[in-house]
Design an enzyme around this catalytic site. Structure first.
Site, PDB file in Angstrom:
ATOM      1  N   CYS A   1       1.510   2.435   3.480  1.00  0.00           N
ATOM      2  CA  CYS A   1       1.774   1.304   4.359  1.00  0.00           C
ATOM      3  C   CYS A   1       3.256   1.260   4.691  1.00  0.00           C
ATOM      4  O   CYS A   1       4.098   1.461   3.824  1.00  0.00           O
ATOM      5  CB  CYS A   1       1.366   0.048   3.601  1.00  0.00           C
ATOM      6  SG  CYS A   1       1.974  -1.443   4.326  1.00  0.00           S
TER       7      CYS A   1
ATOM      8  N   GLY B   1       0.799  -1.232   0.000  1.00  0.00           N
ATOM      9  CA  GLY B   1       0.000   0.000   0.000  1.00  0.00           C
ATOM     10  C   GLY B   1       0.828   1.277   0.000  1.00  0.00           C
ATOM     11  O   GLY B   1       1.948   1.311   0.519  1.00  0.00           O
TER      12      GLY B   1
HETATM   13  P1  5GP Z   1      -2.952   1.751  -2.048  1.00  0.00           P
HETATM   14  O1  5GP Z   1      -4.014   1.594  -3.095  1.00  0.00           O
HETATM   15  O2  5GP Z   1      -2.995   3.079  -1.389  1.00  0.00           O
HETATM   16  O3  5GP Z   1      -1.589   1.404  -2.565  1.00  0.00           O
HETATM   17  O4  5GP Z   1      -3.251   0.642  -0.937  1.00  0.00           O
HETATM   18  C1  5GP Z   1      -4.458   0.636  -0.210  1.00  0.00           C
HETATM   19  C2  5GP Z   1      -4.421  -0.487   0.814  1.00  0.00           C
HETATM   20  O5  5GP Z   1      -3.351  -0.285   1.746  1.00  0.00           O
HETATM   21  C3  5GP Z   1      -5.627  -0.602   1.701  1.00  0.00           C
HETATM   22  O6  5GP Z   1      -6.734  -1.170   1.063  1.00  0.00           O
HETATM   23  C4  5GP Z   1      -5.094  -1.450   2.847  1.00  0.00           C
HETATM   24  O7  5GP Z   1      -5.087  -2.827   2.530  1.00  0.00           O
HETATM   25  C5  5GP Z   1      -3.655  -0.995   2.952  1.00  0.00           C
HETATM   26  N1  5GP Z   1      -3.482  -0.081   4.089  1.00  0.00           N
HETATM   27  C6  5GP Z   1      -4.225   0.995   4.417  1.00  0.00           C
HETATM   28  N2  5GP Z   1      -3.763   1.604   5.513  1.00  0.00           N
HETATM   29  C7  5GP Z   1      -2.686   0.900   5.918  1.00  0.00           C
HETATM   30  C8  5GP Z   1      -1.765   1.020   7.012  1.00  0.00           C
HETATM   31  O8  5GP Z   1      -1.820   1.934   7.828  1.00  0.00           O
HETATM   32  N3  5GP Z   1      -0.817   0.059   7.095  1.00  0.00           N
HETATM   33  C9  5GP Z   1      -0.726  -0.961   6.209  1.00  0.00           C
HETATM   34  N4  5GP Z   1       0.200  -1.874   6.381  1.00  0.00           N
HETATM   35  N5  5GP Z   1      -1.546  -1.080   5.142  1.00  0.00           N
HETATM   36  C10 5GP Z   1      -2.517  -0.171   5.009  1.00  0.00           C
END
Ligand code: 5GP
Length: 345
Positions: free
Chosen positions: A186, A183
């Site tokens: 993340c 993410g």
């Molecule tokens: P993106 O589309 O922004 O790359 O990823 C979104 C995903 O990141 C979310 O659906 C969730 O699974 C993950 N995510 C969201 N918030 C967090 C966080 O605080 N920590 C982690 N490890 N993953 C997150």
């Protein structure tokens, strides 16, 4: 200790090879899909792209914008029962199949879930979301949810390996959410060293799920429409987006104005910002596993959606897939050591 030496791939490690095609225009491509689910007789039709159940992305406003275009939103779990009721009263029935109610795995979460479904039995999807889908407590919660809600479509995650996808599907999940660490906000891989490159996770988990009649969502790591196309090409049934849908009028997060410029706050659900907002701070035994960033305001999400959907339609024309369903069959990935030319970036 053991080392598994086969190389695992992320979106940045591959491109999709173009193929001869009889399609004349991207307007001939259909992105709609129809899915039947394993544990119930429900049939869903729509464009299988989802807003993440983050309080900065999976908002009611986002759900309205996405459902109006047949896309899906996993609504975040922090809305009150009253907020749910006024939201449901404000949308047409045709939006209902395009939203999921998200939940954690505590006793309190389960009670709230029961209450929401007892007031709004027409809602069809549950998204059971934990950062680490490898715990027995999570598997038990999924089993319990299946027993309590036999006619609902259950999404459960997150995991990244075939054996855990199988366990969740056999425990009652219809759709397994795949992604640990990719993410945009993340920091799990930095804080824990744990993770799995997303493209390989999709390929392996899709294979496991499809073998049992289940489905998967690729969750996290898409930074461009091309990444979304790669996720579908790798076998994802749905693709979930956080960062790409953040920073819009319809997104959550505080609007910040500085020197005449507008920004929206975007943060991970395990960030210190989210923990302070929802549970009164970062507990002593844990570290935050998410970032907080400010995104220059991107405008309305409808324009971003057009960009994403236009990109995927174009991918389909490059490989000769008249329908999104055929994209993965027609995808050959090539391993690369370059992506776009960044001279003017
Ligand atoms: P993106 O589309 O922004 O790359 O990823 C979104 C995903 O990141 C979310 O659906 C969730 O699974 C993950 N995510 C969201 N918030 C967090 C966080 O605080 N920590 C982690 N490890 N993953 C997150």
């Amino acid at each position: 200790m053991r080392i598994e030496s086969g190389l695992k791939l992320g979106f940045k490690d591959v491109m999709i090879r173009p193929k001869r095609s009889t399609l004349k225009s991207r307007s001939q491509v259909s992105l709609e899909r129809t899915f039947k689910f394993l544990h119930n007789s429900y049939e869903w039709t729509g464009i299988p792209i989802m807003a993440a159940n983050m309080d900065t992305v999976g908002t009611f406003e986002m759900a309205k914008a996405l459902a109006s275009k047949q896309l899906f939103t996993a609504i975040h779990k922090h809305y009150t029962i009253e907020q749910w009721s006024s939201f449901i009263a404000s949308i047409p029935p045709s939006y209902i199949p395009h939203i999921a109610v998200s939940t954690g795995t505590s006793e309190k979460d389960n009670e709230k879930l029961r209450l929401i479904f007892s007031i709004h039995p027409q809602l069809k999807f549950i998204c059971i979301d934990v950062a680490n889908g490898y715990s027995q407590h999570f598997v038990d919660f999924v089993k319990n949810a299946r027993a309590q809600f036999p006619d609902k479509v259950i999404i459960a995650g997150n995991v990244v390996t075939g054996e855990m996808v199988e366990e969740l599907i056999l425990s009652g999940a219809d759709i397994v959410k795949v992604g640990i660490g990719p993410g945009s906000v993340c920091t799990t891989r930095v804080k824990t060293g744990v993770g799995y490159p997303q493209l390989s996770a999709i390929i392996e988990c899709a294979d496991a799920a499809h073998g049992l009649g289940g489905h998967i969502i690729s969750d996290g790591g898409c930074a461009t429409p091309g990444d979304v196309a790669k996720a579908f090409g790798a076998g994802a049934d749905f693709v979930m987006l956080g960062g790409m849908l953040s920073g819009h009028h319809e997104s959550g997060g505080e609007l910040i104005e500085r020197n005449g410029e507008k920004f929206k706050q975007f943060y991970g659900m395990s960030s210190a910002t989210a923990m302070e907002k929802h549970v009164g701070g970062v507990a002593e035994y844990r570290a935050s596993e998410g970032k907080t960033v400010e995104i220059p305001l991107k405008g309305h999400v409808a324009d971003t959606l057009q960009d994403i959907l236009g990109g995927i339609r174009s991918t389909c024309t490059y490989v000769g897939a008249p329908r999104l369903k055929e994209l993965s069959k027609r995808t050959t990935f090539i391993c690369v050591s370059e992506q776009e030319n960044r001279v003017y970036s």
